[in-house]
Design a protein around this motif. Structure first.
Motif, PDB file in Angstrom:
ATOM      1  N   VAL A  64     -57.038  26.276 -12.075  1.00 16.66           N
ATOM      2  CA  VAL A  64     -56.056  25.753 -12.719  1.00 16.66           C
ATOM      3  C   VAL A  64     -55.089  24.946 -11.826  1.00 16.66           C
ATOM      4  CG1 VAL A  64     -53.752  26.578 -13.743  1.00 16.66           C
ATOM      5  CG2 VAL A  64     -55.861  27.679 -14.553  1.00 16.66           C
ATOM      6  N   LEU A  65     -55.227  25.302 -10.351  1.00 11.52           N
ATOM      7  CA  LEU A  65     -54.411  24.457  -9.505  1.00 11.52           C
ATOM      8  C   LEU A  65     -54.933  23.245  -9.337  1.00 11.52           C
ATOM      9  CD1 LEU A  65     -52.452  24.435  -7.164  1.00 11.52           C
ATOM     10  CD2 LEU A  65     -54.306  25.203  -5.622  1.00 11.52           C
ATOM     11  N   PHE A  66     -56.088  23.001  -9.428  1.00 17.03           N
ATOM     12  CA  PHE A  66     -56.553  21.546  -9.672  1.00 17.03           C
ATOM     13  C   PHE A  66     -56.068  20.737 -10.851  1.00 17.03           C
ATOM     14  CE2 PHE A  66     -58.924  23.047  -5.962  1.00 17.03           C
ATOM     15  CZ  PHE A  66     -59.244  21.990  -5.225  1.00 17.03           C
ATOM     16  N   GLN A  67     -56.550  21.320 -11.932  1.00 17.36           N
ATOM     17  CA  GLN A  67     -56.212  20.933 -13.143  1.00 17.36           C
ATOM     18  C   GLN A  67     -54.629  20.520 -13.534  1.00 17.36           C
ATOM     19  OE1 GLN A  67     -57.867  24.226 -15.270  1.00 17.36           O
ATOM     20  NE2 GLN A  67     -59.855  23.626 -15.125  1.00 17.36           N
TER      21      GLN A  67
ATOM     22  N   PRO B 200     -43.917  18.079   1.155  1.00 15.36           N
ATOM     23  CA  PRO B 200     -44.141  18.521   2.627  1.00 15.36           C
ATOM     24  C   PRO B 200     -45.933  19.009   2.541  1.00 15.36           C
ATOM     25  CG  PRO B 200     -42.027  19.619   2.081  1.00 15.36           C
ATOM     26  CD  PRO B 200     -42.781  19.027   0.913  1.00 15.36           C
ATOM     27  N   PRO B 201     -46.358  18.760   3.751  1.00 12.71           N
ATOM     28  CA  PRO B 201     -47.894  18.893   3.583  1.00 12.71           C
ATOM     29  C   PRO B 201     -48.332  20.351   3.696  1.00 12.71           C
ATOM     30  CG  PRO B 201     -47.021  18.355   5.975  1.00 12.71           C
ATOM     31  CD  PRO B 201     -46.033  17.947   4.927  1.00 12.71           C
ATOM     32  N   TYR B 202     -47.186  21.165   3.937  1.00 16.03           N
ATOM     33  CA  TYR B 202     -47.444  22.788   3.912  1.00 16.03           C
ATOM     34  C   TYR B 202     -47.609  23.239   2.451  1.00 16.03           C
ATOM     35  CZ  TYR B 202     -46.456  27.859   4.053  1.00 16.03           C
ATOM     36  OH  TYR B 202     -46.700  28.991   3.982  1.00 16.03           O
ATOM     37  N   PHE B 203     -47.252  22.562   1.508  1.00 18.28           N
ATOM     38  CA  PHE B 203     -47.076  23.049   0.175  1.00 18.28           C
ATOM     39  C   PHE B 203     -48.550  23.353  -0.461  1.00 18.28           C
ATOM     40  CE2 PHE B 203     -42.706  22.285  -1.949  1.00 18.28           C
ATOM     41  CZ  PHE B 203     -42.178  23.000  -0.669  1.00 18.28           C
ATOM     42  N   PRO B 204     -49.585  22.074  -0.325  1.00 19.02           N
ATOM     43  CA  PRO B 204     -50.833  22.423  -0.814  1.00 19.02           C
ATOM     44  C   PRO B 204     -51.709  23.305  -0.052  1.00 19.02           C
ATOM     45  CG  PRO B 204     -50.682  20.250   0.256  1.00 19.02           C
ATOM     46  CD  PRO B 204     -49.245  20.829   0.215  1.00 19.02           C
ATOM     47  N   ILE B 205     -51.262  23.631   1.087  1.00 20.43           N
ATOM     48  CA  ILE B 205     -51.841  24.615   2.061  1.00 20.43           C
ATOM     49  C   ILE B 205     -51.341  26.002   1.466  1.00 20.43           C
ATOM     50  CG2 ILE B 205     -52.132  25.758   4.306  1.00 20.43           C
ATOM     51  CD1 ILE B 205     -51.272  22.893   5.472  1.00 20.43           C
ATOM     52  N   ARG B 206     -50.124  26.195   1.237  1.00 19.02           N
ATOM     53  CA  ARG B 206     -49.843  27.593   0.555  1.00 19.02           C
ATOM     54  C   ARG B 206     -50.337  27.793  -0.628  1.00 19.02           C
ATOM     55  NH1 ARG B 206     -43.267  27.895   0.112  1.00 19.02           N
ATOM     56  NH2 ARG B 206     -43.779  26.574  -1.776  1.00 19.02           N
ATOM     57  N   TRP B 207     -50.373  26.536  -1.495  1.00 15.21           N
ATOM     58  CA  TRP B 207     -50.904  27.050  -2.974  1.00 15.21           C
ATOM     59  C   TRP B 207     -52.157  27.438  -2.814  1.00 15.21           C
ATOM     60  CZ3 TRP B 207     -48.877  21.572  -4.915  1.00 15.21           C
ATOM     61  CH2 TRP B 207     -47.353  21.540  -4.801  1.00 15.21           C
ATOM     62  N   LEU B 208     -53.118  26.584  -1.908  1.00 14.48           N
ATOM     63  CA  LEU B 208     -54.657  27.271  -1.974  1.00 14.48           C
ATOM     64  C   LEU B 208     -54.601  28.572  -1.491  1.00 14.48           C
ATOM     65  CD1 LEU B 208     -56.149  24.210  -0.495  1.00 14.48           C
ATOM     66  CD2 LEU B 208     -56.628  24.940  -2.600  1.00 14.48           C
ATOM     67  N   HIS B 209     -53.745  29.102  -0.587  1.00 12.17           N
ATOM     68  CA  HIS B 209     -53.675  30.591  -0.233  1.00 12.17           C
ATOM     69  C   HIS B 209     -53.385  31.350  -1.288  1.00 12.17           C
ATOM     70  CE1 HIS B 209     -51.279  33.678   1.860  1.00 12.17           C
ATOM     71  NE2 HIS B 209     -52.722  34.161   2.114  1.00 12.17           N
TER      72      HIS B 209
END
Length: 220
Positions: free
Chosen positions: A25-28, A70-79
């Motif tokens: 769902v994150l990707f979608q 900020p580049p941290y956001f997609p990292i956090r979402w994947l975590h």
């Protein structure tokens, strides 16, 4: 997940039972971030990567600055989806996992941890495969076989950065613009670029260009 989870301001539904479906769902819901998600998962696949280095990787993704996050956001979402494992580095460069720091109080945690690091989980690897450029491009070509030759020609043409005017000049007058139209109205060249961008094969960064992943695919 917090309110920043979706760039469109929508939270993902929680109905799916399967962890991979939930993570998907994150990707979608965030198609603009797909290239960043995939680059992160690839970067962390074989080793844990310190947060600062991983953020630098995100910033190098073509077109990322236009997302204004900020580049941290997609990292956090994947975590938060379980696609990345969060790890902790001490001053000697040793890695510690969540179980090792779970019992530490705030002061002890601050004394031990000097940086965060991330590593792709098994779920993350499955997610990367599901949304890989190879699979998404193969699906696009399967869905639109009468446009396959044009898509492949564009990928080769855009191995060098091109303006949209150059793309229009390449496709202007082609039979494919009329012959593959579903409603009888001539297609615009932008449709082909939009479709290739949607699967991560091309990106805009001062001009249209095949992404590094796209180049690997056509060269392989």
């Amino acid at each position: 997940m917090d309110e920043a989870y979706s760039a469109e301001g929508e939270r993902p539904p929680t109905e799916p039972d399967d962890a991979l479906d939930r993570a998907s769902v994150l990707f979608q819901h965030n198609p603009g971030f797909r290239q960043a998600f995939l680059r992160i998962l690839q970067r962390c696949r074989d080793e844990a990567v310190e947060l600062a280095n991983l953020e630098a990787t995100v910033e190098e993704v073509p077109g990322y600055p236009k997302l204004k996050q900020p580049p941290y956001f997609p990292i956090r979402w994947l975590h938060e989806t379980g696609a990345l494992e969060e790890l902790y580095l001490d001053s000697d460069g040793r890695l510690h996992d969540g179980a090792e720091v779970a019992e530490l109080d705030e002061d002890a945690f601050d004394d031990l941890v000097v940086a965060f690091a991330y590593r792709t989980t098994e779920l993350g690897s499955k997610l990367a495969e599901r949304f890989s450029l190879r699979n998404r491009l193969a699906q696009l070509l399967a869905d639109e076989p009468d446009r396959q030759q044009t898509y492949c020609e564009l990928l080769a043409f855009l191995t060098q950065k091109r303006s949209f005017a150059q793309i229009e000049a390449l496709l202007r007058g082609r039979d494919v613009l009329v012959g593959t139209a579903r409603d009888g109205i001539a297609l615009q060249p932008s449709l082909f670029i939009d479709k290739l961008e949607s699967v991560g094969a091309v990106a805009y960064d001062g001009g249209w260009q095949t992404t590094p992943e796209g180049k690997e695919l056509i060269e392989g």
